[in-house]
Each structure stands twice: as structure tokens, then as C-alpha cells.
Scaffold this motif. Structure first.
Motif, short mmCIF file in Angstrom:
data_model
loop_
_atom_site.label_atom_id
_atom_site.label_comp_id
_atom_site.label_asym_id
_atom_site.label_seq_id
_atom_site.Cartn_x
_atom_site.Cartn_y
_atom_site.Cartn_z
N ALA A 1 0.83 -1.21 0.00
CA ALA A 1 0.00 0.00 0.00
C ALA A 1 0.87 1.26 0.00
CB ALA A 1 -0.93 0.00 1.21
N SER A 2 2.03 1.21 0.64
CA SER A 2 2.95 2.35 0.62
C SER A 2 3.46 2.61 -0.79
CB SER A 2 4.12 2.10 1.57
OG SER A 2 3.69 2.01 2.90
N HIS A 3 3.73 1.53 -1.53
CA HIS A 3 4.12 1.68 -2.94
C HIS A 3 3.03 2.40 -3.72
CE1 HIS A 3 7.82 -0.63 -3.48
NE2 HIS A 3 7.35 -1.52 -2.64
N VAL A 4 1.80 1.95 -3.54
CA VAL A 4 0.68 2.51 -4.27
C VAL A 4 0.47 3.98 -3.88
CG1 VAL A 4 -1.82 2.33 -4.67
CG2 VAL A 4 -0.41 0.27 -4.59
N ALA A 5 0.54 4.28 -2.58
CA ALA A 5 0.36 5.66 -2.12
C ALA A 5 1.42 6.59 -2.69
CB ALA A 5 0.38 5.71 -0.60
N THR A 6 2.65 6.10 -2.77
CA THR A 6 3.73 6.92 -3.32
C THR A 6 3.55 7.14 -4.81
OG1 THR A 6 5.20 6.03 -1.63
CG2 THR A 6 6.23 7.13 -3.46
N ALA A 7 3.02 6.15 -5.50
CA ALA A 7 2.80 6.29 -6.94
C ALA A 7 1.62 7.21 -7.24
CB ALA A 7 2.56 4.92 -7.57
N ILE A 8 0.60 7.19 -6.40
CA ILE A 8 -0.61 7.98 -6.64
C ILE A 8 -0.41 9.44 -6.24
CG2 ILE A 8 -2.99 8.32 -5.88
CD1 ILE A 8 -3.28 5.31 -5.78
N ASP A 9 0.13 9.66 -5.05
CA ASP A 9 0.23 11.01 -4.51
C ASP A 9 1.68 11.46 -4.52
OD1 ASP A 9 -0.14 13.41 -3.26
OD2 ASP A 9 -1.02 12.57 -1.42
N LEU A 10 1.99 12.44 -5.32
CA LEU A 10 3.37 12.91 -5.45
C LEU A 10 3.84 13.71 -4.25
CD1 LEU A 10 3.35 13.93 -9.20
CD2 LEU A 10 4.20 11.82 -8.17
N ARG A 11 2.93 14.03 -3.33
CA ARG A 11 3.33 14.74 -2.12
C ARG A 11 4.03 13.82 -1.12
NH1 ARG A 11 -2.29 17.25 -0.64
NH2 ARG A 11 -2.77 15.13 -1.29
N VAL A 12 3.84 12.52 -1.28
CA VAL A 12 4.52 11.56 -0.41
C VAL A 12 5.97 11.47 -0.88
CG1 VAL A 12 4.59 9.18 0.40
CG2 VAL A 12 2.40 10.27 -0.06
N THR A 13 6.88 11.84 -0.02
CA THR A 13 8.29 11.87 -0.41
C THR A 13 8.89 10.48 -0.37
OG1 THR A 13 9.10 12.25 1.83
CG2 THR A 13 8.52 14.20 0.51
N ILE A 14 10.01 10.32 -1.04
CA ILE A 14 10.69 9.03 -1.06
C ILE A 14 11.22 8.66 0.33
CG2 ILE A 14 12.98 9.83 -1.70
CD1 ILE A 14 11.21 6.79 -3.20
N ASN A 15 11.58 9.68 1.12
CA ASN A 15 12.05 9.41 2.48
C ASN A 15 10.93 8.89 3.37
OD1 ASN A 15 14.68 10.17 1.89
ND2 ASN A 15 14.26 12.32 2.38
N THR A 16 9.73 9.42 3.19
CA THR A 16 8.57 8.91 3.92
C THR A 16 8.29 7.47 3.51
OG1 THR A 16 7.65 11.14 3.96
CG2 THR A 16 6.14 9.32 4.41
N PHE A 17 8.40 7.19 2.23
CA PHE A 17 8.19 5.83 1.73
C PHE A 17 9.21 4.87 2.34
CE2 PHE A 17 9.66 2.70 -1.39
CZ PHE A 17 8.55 1.89 -1.43
N ARG A 18 10.47 5.25 2.33
CA ARG A 18 11.52 4.37 2.87
C ARG A 18 11.35 4.15 4.37
NH1 ARG A 18 15.14 3.20 -1.12
NH2 ARG A 18 15.31 4.72 -2.79
N LEU A 19 10.93 5.18 5.10
CA LEU A 19 10.68 5.04 6.53
C LEU A 19 9.53 4.07 6.78
CD1 LEU A 19 11.26 5.91 9.45
CD2 LEU A 19 9.57 7.72 9.11
N SER A 20 8.46 4.19 6.00
CA SER A 20 7.32 3.28 6.19
C SER A 20 7.73 1.84 5.86
CB SER A 20 6.13 3.72 5.35
OG SER A 20 6.35 3.51 3.98
N MET A 21 8.53 1.67 4.81
CA MET A 21 9.00 0.32 4.47
C MET A 21 9.81 -0.28 5.62
SD MET A 21 8.50 -0.65 1.09
CE MET A 21 9.99 -1.39 0.53
N ALA A 22 10.67 0.54 6.22
CA ALA A 22 11.49 0.05 7.33
C ALA A 22 10.61 -0.34 8.52
CB ALA A 22 12.51 1.10 7.74
N LEU A 23 9.65 0.50 8.87
CA LEU A 23 8.79 0.21 10.01
C LEU A 23 7.97 -1.06 9.80
CD1 LEU A 23 7.50 3.77 10.93
CD2 LEU A 23 9.16 2.37 12.17
N TRP A 24 7.37 -1.20 8.63
CA TRP A 24 6.58 -2.41 8.37
C TRP A 24 7.47 -3.65 8.31
CZ3 TRP A 24 2.67 -0.38 10.10
CH2 TRP A 24 2.08 0.76 9.60
N SER A 25 8.69 -3.50 7.81
CA SER A 25 9.62 -4.63 7.76
C SER A 25 9.98 -5.11 9.17
CB SER A 25 10.89 -4.25 7.01
OG SER A 25 10.60 -4.02 5.66
#
Length: 137
Positions: free
Chosen positions: A86-110
């Protein structure tokens, strides 16, 4: 690299001491890490289609393995993997989501997945310790 070290450690313990379900989840999680590292383009703008495909394939496998195992910790690990996709999809849909936010969410869910796999491994190890070994006649 700390996350990768923890993933390798968790998967190694799952493969060595876990039951079949913990081994499956640990091996799939580690394989996803390694494939993601291999196909990551390290872009500062987008998340990459290769990593998305690896995560989506791992999610499909987690759903299948979770349905077979019928254990609560597998459902929680699958939910964490769903959040990664879902983080992948949110980052692809909304350009306001930064890559750093995406990487942080990936780390937390991992980390959540690693805790689940660690719990499943501990549970299987504890169950094996409680069951006495039968002597051969």
C-alpha cells in the motif's frame, strides 16, 4: 544495512529453529530483501517498479502461506506486507509523499514482519522443547 542484518538474523533463526510456517515466512522475507536490493534503482523520485513487483509477489506468497498455516502471527505479518505494498501505491498515486517517507514506512513495516517471524520461530521452538522425545522401541 542494519535492517538487512536483522532480516538475515531473523530468517536464519526461523530456518534453523522454526516450524515449517516460520521457515517459509523467514525464507520468503529474506528472498524479498535480497531481490529488492538487486532491482532497486536508488532513485530519489520514485520507488521503482522492480521493488514493487518483488513486494507484491511476496504479499501473494504470504497470503497463500497464511491461509495454509491458520496461525494469527502469519495474518499479522501478511497485514504488514500489505502495508508495504500500500505504501508503494500511495507513493505512486500522490506525489506529495516523499521518497524518504516511503523508505521510513518500508522500514517500520519490515520490522513488524521480523517481529512476527521471530515470534513464530520462538513459539515453534518452545513447543518443540515442551514435547518430550519418544524413545525408539
Amino acid at each position: 544495512m542494519i535492517s538487512l542484518g536483522l532480516a538475515v538474523g531473523t530468517a536464519s533463526l526461523a530456518i534453523g529453529y522454526g516450524d515449517q510456517t516460520a521457515r517459509r515466512f523467514g525464507a520468503a522475507f529474506l528472498a524479498n530483501w535480497l531481490v529488492s536490493l538487486a532491482v532497486d534503482n536508488a532513485s530519489a523520485v520514485n520507488t521503482g517498479l522492480g521493488v514493487f513487483c518483488a513486494d507484491a509477489a511476496t504479499l501473494v506468497y504470504f497470503v497463500w502461506a497464511s491461509l495454509r498455516a491458520r496461525q494469527v502471527w502469519t495474518l499479522v505479518a501478511t497485514a504488514f506486507m500489505t502495508m508495504i505494498v500500500a505504501s508503494h501505491v500511495a507513493t505512486a498515486i500522490d506525489l506529495r509523499v516523499t521518497i524518504n517517507t516511503f523508505r521510513l514506512s518500508m522500514a517500520l513495516w519490515s520490522y513488524g514482519i521480523m517481529v512476527c517471524v521471530g515470534f513464530g520461530t520462538w513459539r515453534a521452538w518452545r513447543a518443540r522443547r515442551r514435547t518430550p522425545v519418544q524413545a525408539a522401541p
